[in-house]
Enzyme design. Structure first.
Site, PDB file in Angstrom:
ATOM      1  N   GLY A  29     -86.922 -68.727  38.720  1.00 56.91           N
ATOM      2  CA  GLY A  29     -87.935 -69.473  39.452  1.00 56.91           C
ATOM      3  C   GLY A  29     -88.357 -68.756  40.716  1.00 56.91           C
ATOM      4  O   GLY A  29     -87.613 -67.937  41.274  1.00 56.91           O
ATOM      5  N   GLY A  31     -90.897 -69.564  44.325  1.00 57.51           N
ATOM      6  CA  GLY A  31     -91.723 -70.508  45.065  1.00 57.51           C
ATOM      7  C   GLY A  31     -91.965 -70.035  46.476  1.00 57.51           C
ATOM      8  O   GLY A  31     -91.647 -68.887  46.839  1.00 57.51           O
ATOM      9  N   PHE A  33     -90.482 -70.794  49.076  1.00 53.76           N
ATOM     10  CA  PHE A  33     -89.292 -70.631  49.915  1.00 53.76           C
ATOM     11  C   PHE A  33     -88.364 -69.541  49.392  1.00 53.76           C
ATOM     12  O   PHE A  33     -87.249 -69.425  49.840  1.00 53.76           O
ATOM     13  CB  PHE A  33     -88.532 -71.960  50.017  1.00 53.76           C
ATOM     14  N   VAL A  36     -85.353 -67.805  42.951  1.00 53.27           N
ATOM     15  CA  VAL A  36     -84.131 -68.405  42.419  1.00 53.27           C
ATOM     16  C   VAL A  36     -83.684 -67.575  41.220  1.00 53.27           C
ATOM     17  O   VAL A  36     -84.491 -67.258  40.327  1.00 53.27           O
ATOM     18  CB  VAL A  36     -84.354 -69.863  41.996  1.00 53.27           C
ATOM     19  N   LYS A  51     -80.411 -68.826  45.418  1.00 54.50           N
ATOM     20  CA  LYS A  51     -81.732 -68.854  46.037  1.00 54.50           C
ATOM     21  C   LYS A  51     -81.705 -67.922  47.234  1.00 54.50           C
ATOM     22  O   LYS A  51     -80.878 -68.085  48.144  1.00 54.50           O
ATOM     23  CB  LYS A  51     -82.105 -70.268  46.472  1.00 54.50           C
ATOM     24  N   ASP A 145     -88.753 -82.302  50.438  1.00 52.36           N
ATOM     25  CA  ASP A 145     -89.533 -81.855  49.283  1.00 52.36           C
ATOM     26  C   ASP A 145     -89.041 -82.532  48.007  1.00 52.36           C
ATOM     27  O   ASP A 145     -88.831 -81.883  46.976  1.00 52.36           O
ATOM     28  CB  ASP A 145     -89.464 -80.338  49.141  1.00 52.36           C
TER      29      ASP A 145
END
Length: 581
Positions: A29, A31, A33, A36, A51, A145
């Protein structure tokens, strides 16, 4: 991941990149931030989710340091519905958090694949997330979030709150209040640049539950500006309109959690947890009490026959006709009884239906005019709201306040609303009877013995007073009927029963009000009789039977109603109210 932080290790003959002591297996993943990875922790021989966040224009050194502190705090949270953080470390300019690797699907994937969930299932998921939030907030962290993509349902069914990349320490003065999160899930005050709090997490959770059962959002827009404008205008879709089959208790929880004003929401996830638990318990109990009638062979709902559809209409029509006759009987009996003219009345009891209809027409006309005026005002108001944004904001604010008050007071529950309506009806009728008590005294005063003061309220000179009586009771009946209709709509909308005793009592109070409306009708509006002279006194001919007549002589001594010979009357041929002085 920077080149300085990447190392390679030899595992089973394959070279794998590494971050610290963790071996990177694959990227799963990416994103705003960070990235991952699925990683391997050799020390404990287990898979973890790693992460990694590096400094950027959005994430300065202060942000990185704060995330590291949050990871350290989250590592202390031990709750089955919160992803377990195994460690947090900073290598160079990067910070990494590694946590348990949850095998399953996100709630977003479940809704996209299988469609919206049942309210009962969503409520159970909400209970797990309320418990997760309580544990996180107790650790001093807010998530910021919460959304369907950040909640996993493990293969075994466990609900796990994930992704604390946007989280921050509560009341951390070193952390700027930047706007982070997914806009449609963000509380209005946070979207506008305010500080994130536990109440804003509750708002996001409420939006998540809304999404689970509808596949949509209470406030949606294509751009950030449109979303801010929609919040400012209180433009939102009530969950009851999107899922009319949802239980009222569940809808009430979601509406309170997503209230636009923070003070109208749950202060903590614990309060939301209690109401969701009650909603689930109530749904189960309701399901145990009510079993739909089905055809035992086809297992389908039994369709009503034509007779089953026609009979209620026929019975309702017959009830209306009978009700009008009863009201006509009441006003006619009061009229004849007060005047003492039973033996001289030539009316048929069947003609009393006409008197009942006549007694209802004035009030019905007044109620119709008021309804039309209200409908016109509502149409004008809607037009003005469309043309004026400030007016729209005021109107939506009033609507939001009304809905908030209804939710907090429980009046969005049809059963509670029915009891409140019943209490208001009884109070209103009591006030009405107290204010017009002199009319009731006059109606029950026999004219042959009553004093002039007793019958004074019925004098024709009191026309405005009589009109006020009729108009007030007509409006009261209209308001009570509108309230009952609203409760019936709520009951059908939420598919939730209202106690039959409450509905019966509401109907009974409306019936009593109709009786009060028509009771003095004939005595007030149809008290004209022929004026004649008897023994030198002004009298009124109340009725005739053969050679005798019943007359009322207001200036005579008691009794003022007596029988005289028709030939002894000096008739004037004029008709006048018998209450004229």
């Amino acid at each position: 991941m920077s080149e300085d932080s990447i190392k390679t290790t030899e595992t089973l003959g394959a070279k794998l990149p590494a971050w610290g002591s963790l071996q990177i297996l694959e990227e799963i993943g990416r994103g705003s931030f960070g990235v991952v990875y699925r990683a391997w922790e050799p020390a404990l021989a287990r898979e973890v989710a790693l992460k990694v966040i590096r400094p950027s224009d959005e994430h300065g050194p202060e942000t990185i340091a704060s995330i590291l502190r949050e990871g350290q705090l989250l590592a202390r949270v031990h709750h089955p519905n919160v992803v377990t953080v195994h460690g947090a470390m900073q290598i160079g300019d990067e910070v990494g958090l590694w946590m348990e690797f949850v095998k399953g699907r996100s709630l977003s994937e479940l809704v996209k694949r299988d469609g919206p969930r049942a309210p009962a299932e969503a409520a159970v998921i909400g209970i797990s997330l309320c418990q997760a939030l309580a544990a996180v907030h107790q650790a001093g962290v807010i998530h910021r979030d919460i959304k369907a993509q950040n909640v996993m349902r493990e293969s075994g069914g466990r609900i796990v709150l994930m992704d604390f990349g946007a989280g921050q320490v509560l009341d951390d003065p070193r952390r700027p209040h930047e706007i982070v999160g997914t806009p449609v899930y963000m509380a209005p005050e946070v979207l506008a640049g305010g500080k994130a709090t536990a109440r804003s997490d509750v708002y996001s959770l409420g939006v998540l539950l809304y999404y689970l059962v509808s596949g949509a959002y209470p406030v949606d827009a294509n751009t950030w500006t449109d979303l801010l404008r929609a919040h400012a205008r209180f433009e939102r879709r009530p969950l009851g309109d999107v899922r009319p089959d949802a239980p009222v208790r569940f809808v009430r929880v979601v509406e309170r959690a997503t209230a636009l004003k923070p003070d109208d929401r749950y202060a903590t996830s614990g309060g939301m947890l209690a109401d969701l638990t009650a909603a689930v318990a109530g749904r189960i109990a309701a399901g145990q009490r009510r079993t739909p009638r089905t055809d035992s062979r086809r297992r389908r709902p039994v369709e009503p026959t034509v007779a089953a559809r026609v009979w209620p209409i026929a019975i309702g029509g017959a009830g209306v006709v009978l009700g009008i006759w009863v009201l006509g009987t009441i006003t006619s009996v009061a009229f004849n009884h007060t005047l003492g003219r039973w033996d001289y009345s030539t009316e048929s009891i069947w003609s009393w239906w006409i008197w009942g209809l006549r007694a209802l027409i004035p009030g019905a006309v007044q109620a119709t005019i008021v309804v039309l005026l209200l409908a016109l005002m509502a149409a004008v108001w809607r037009l003005v709201k469309r043309l004026s944004a400030p007016v729209a904001r005021i109107g939506n604010d009033l609507t939001s306040r009304r809905q908030s008050i209804a939710v907090r007071s429980g009046l969005d529950d049809p059963d509670v609303a029915a009891q409140a309506l019943l209490a208001a009806q009884i109070l209103a009728v009591a006030v009405f009877c107290w204010y017009f008590r002199d009319i009731f005294v006059a109606v029950n005063a026999f004219v042959d013995t009553a004093s002039a003061q007793d019958v004074e309220p019925l004098r024709p000179e009191r026309l405005e007073y009589h009109q006020l009586y009729n108009f007030s009771m007509a409006m009261l009946i209209l308001a009570m009927s509108a309230g009952a209709y609203h409760i019936i709509r709520m009951r059908r909308r939420w598919n939730r029963p209202v106690r039959s005793s409450s509905m019966f009592a509401i109907s009974a109070v409306i019936g009593v009000s109709l009786v009060l409306l028509v009771l003095p009708y004939r005595l007030i509006w149809h008290n004209l009789f022929e004026v004649a002279s008897s023994g030198g006194l002004r009298c009124y001919v109340l009725g005739e039977a053969g050679v005798s007549a019943l007359v009322y002589c207001p200036d005579d001594a008691v009794p003022r109603v007596r029988t005289v010979a028709v030939d002894a009357l000096d008739r004037t041929g004029q008709r006048q109210s018998l209450y004229t002085r």
